[in-house]
Design a protein around this motif. Structure first.
Motif, PDB file in Angstrom:
ATOM      1  N   GLU A 290       0.835  -1.205   0.000  1.00 54.66           N
ATOM      2  CA  GLU A 290       0.000   0.000   0.000  1.00 54.66           C
ATOM      3  C   GLU A 290       0.866   1.249   0.000  1.00 54.66           C
ATOM      4  OE1 GLU A 290      -3.941   0.913   2.342  1.00 54.66           O
ATOM      5  OE2 GLU A 290      -2.238   1.558   3.543  1.00 54.66           O
ATOM      6  N   GLU A 291       1.940   1.238   0.789  1.00 56.30           N
ATOM      7  CA  GLU A 291       2.847   2.385   0.836  1.00 56.30           C
ATOM      8  C   GLU A 291       3.454   2.662  -0.530  1.00 56.30           C
ATOM      9  OE1 GLU A 291       7.203   3.385   2.829  1.00 56.30           O
ATOM     10  OE2 GLU A 291       5.874   2.006   3.870  1.00 56.30           O
ATOM     11  N   LEU A 292       3.702   1.600  -1.310  1.00 59.40           N
ATOM     12  CA  LEU A 292       4.362   1.733  -2.602  1.00 59.40           C
ATOM     13  C   LEU A 292       3.376   1.835  -3.764  1.00 59.40           C
ATOM     14  CD1 LEU A 292       7.094  -0.998  -2.024  1.00 59.40           C
ATOM     15  CD2 LEU A 292       7.413   1.487  -1.957  1.00 59.40           C
ATOM     16  N   THR A 293       2.079   1.778  -3.462  1.00 63.27           N
ATOM     17  CA  THR A 293       1.039   1.707  -4.500  1.00 63.27           C
ATOM     18  C   THR A 293       1.377   0.569  -5.468  1.00 63.27           C
ATOM     19  OG1 THR A 293       0.964   4.132  -4.331  1.00 63.27           O
ATOM     20  CG2 THR A 293      -0.398   3.112  -6.007  1.00 63.27           C
ATOM     21  N   GLY A 294       1.673  -0.583  -4.901  1.00 62.79           N
ATOM     22  CA  GLY A 294       2.086  -1.726  -5.712  1.00 62.79           C
ATOM     23  C   GLY A 294       1.200  -2.937  -5.496  1.00 62.79           C
ATOM     24  N   GLY A 295       1.549  -4.009  -6.175  1.00 62.29           N
ATOM     25  CA  GLY A 295       0.826  -5.276  -6.055  1.00 62.29           C
ATOM     26  C   GLY A 295       1.813  -6.418  -6.039  1.00 62.29           C
ATOM     27  N   LEU A 296       1.294  -7.634  -5.957  1.00 60.09           N
ATOM     28  CA  LEU A 296       2.129  -8.827  -5.941  1.00 60.09           C
ATOM     29  C   LEU A 296       2.322  -9.372  -7.345  1.00 60.09           C
ATOM     30  CD1 LEU A 296       0.644 -10.771  -2.877  1.00 60.09           C
ATOM     31  CD2 LEU A 296       2.583  -9.189  -2.918  1.00 60.09           C
ATOM     32  N   ILE A 297       3.454 -10.028  -7.584  1.00 60.27           N
ATOM     33  CA  ILE A 297       3.673 -10.669  -8.878  1.00 60.27           C
ATOM     34  C   ILE A 297       3.031 -12.053  -8.905  1.00 60.27           C
ATOM     35  CG2 ILE A 297       5.808  -9.399  -9.282  1.00 60.27           C
ATOM     36  CD1 ILE A 297       7.331 -11.971  -8.528  1.00 60.27           C
ATOM     37  N   ASP A 298       2.697 -12.574  -7.728  1.00 65.61           N
ATOM     38  CA  ASP A 298       2.067 -13.893  -7.593  1.00 65.61           C
ATOM     39  C   ASP A 298       1.414 -13.922  -6.215  1.00 65.61           C
ATOM     40  OD1 ASP A 298       2.314 -16.971  -8.746  1.00 65.61           O
ATOM     41  OD2 ASP A 298       2.302 -16.913  -6.548  1.00 65.61           O
TER      42      ASP A 298
END
Length: 392
Positions: A290-298
């Motif tokens: 959430e801090e990085l505005t990211g998601g998981l690759i798997d």
């Protein structure tokens, strides 16, 4: 008791320890032969053995303290790193603790940190040699006025006169490391009940403890130092039952869990973030994502991906240049094309050993460039991600 310590505490023993300080392994035979002309052979052997232990202990305690302290082989292996012990002692002090019963004190590493924080310590261990070593260390570091060492069974010690209890159960048996918390010595269930009876308590446990084994009324904290996960601690009396945190040293930097759902899976972006091990153990990857505005690759892999580069204390960023399915020949060709001569291999979710891949993909390192390859899974499929450390 097999007492190699007492002779080293004599004036002759202390002088001999000063003389053998820093002896290299290759020089031990010559040094021993020379010293045995003037000193008893057993004393010389004990001094050289202690010198070796002090050299090993310097990584945990720092050379200045290690050169004055006394160690046992198990004590060096099992004692808390000084930076971690200092952090924990400072946290207890911030909670208003002025006295601690340190149960299973070992050679006294935690007791030393507590005393240096101005906390009075009752240090207890049932092993005579270990207790004697802890006492010698309190004396050597000028902390005997704050540390009382008692040789006793911790389960028979009255802790009622202390503000807090710290328990570090033995997690090694005759066959090596113990993974069942009830096989600790003393068992985790006893330690938890002892903690609940105290105003404040901290229980040191293995970082691999299942989250479902954490008592509901405890705060759970995972601690890493310079990127290496060192331990988990169950805290009682902090006013935060059920809280989860990851603490990174040096710093400290602490990430608190907020009960976020698992991040969404998304395609690999320009950047890949490798969360600190304490963050992963604490199950706080979602907070980092959430801090990085990211998601998981798997959904099963603790790598976070994002399209923008952001600074965070809780993950290491890499810029991804290539994404390819697992194929050693293709990787080898790509490394040759990129003139890579220095390859770092990281893996998560792959059975391939990094050193094996490095030998196959880069049999004759000659290139002028460096790269990092991640052996992992992307959306369920084995993959290789090639990149390099990113600098914000």
């Amino acid at each position: 008791m097999n007492d190699h310590l007492s002779p080293l505490l004599t004036p002759e023993g202390r002088a001999l320890l000063d003389e053998v300080r820093g002896t290299a392994p290759a020089d031990e035979l010559a040094v021993a032969t020379r010293l045995r002309r003037e000193h008893p052979a057993e004393l010389v052997s004990a001094a050289l053995g202690q010198a070796r232990l002090r050299q090993r202990a310097a990584a945990k305690f720092g050379a200045a303290d290690a050169d004055r302290m006394f160690f046992t082989p198990n004590g060096v292996e099992q004692s808390t790193r000084a930076s971690v012990a200092t952090y924990r002692a400072q946290r207890l002090k911030a909670l208003g603790v002025t006295s601690v019963a340190d149960l299973c004190c070992g050679i006294g590493g935690d007791a030393i940190a507590l005393a240096r924080a101005g906390i009075r310590v009752l240090a207890v261990d049932r092993d005579p040699v270990t207790a004697a070593t802890a006492r010698a260390n309190a004396d050597a570091l000028g902390l005997a006025g704050l540390i009382e060492v008692r040789e006793a069974d911790v389960q028979e010690v009255d802790t009622a006169g202390h503000d807090a209890v710290f328990v570090d159960p033995a997690r090694r048996g005759g066959r090596g490391r113990v993974f069942d918390p009830e096989a600790y010595s003393p068992p985790l269930s006893w330690a938890v009940e002892t903690a609940r009876a105290a105003r404040t308590a901290a229980l040191k446990i293995a970082p691999g403890i299942p989250h479902e084994a954490v008592p509901a009324d405890a705060e759970a904290e995972w601690i890493s130092d310079a990127g290496d996960v060192k331990e988990a601690v169950l805290w009682f009396g902090t006013g935060a039952p059920g809280a989860v945190r990851a603490t990174l040293l040096p710093g400290p930097r602490t990430l608190l869990g907020r009960g976020l759902p698992d991040p969404a899976v998304r395609p690999v972006g320009r950047y890949l973030y490798e969360p600190d091990g304490a963050v992963i153990r604490a199950h706080l990857v979602a907070e980092v994502a959430e801090e990085l505005t990211g998601g998981l690759i798997d959904p099963t892999i603790a790598y976070v991906t994002a399209d923008t580069l952001r600074t965070t204390a809780y993950a290491t960023p890499y810029e991804i240049t290539d994404e390819l399915p697992f194929n050693v020949k293709k990787l080898k060709a790509l490394l040759r094309e990129r003139e890579v001569g220095n390859l770092t291999v990281k893996k998560r979710g792959s059975a391939v050993e990094p050193e094996e891949l490095r030998r196959k993909a880069l049999p004759k390192p000659q290139g002028r460039n460096a790269a990092t390859v991640f052996l992992t899974r992307v959306a369920g499929a084995p993959a290789m991600l090639l990149g390099r450390p990113a600098r914000p």
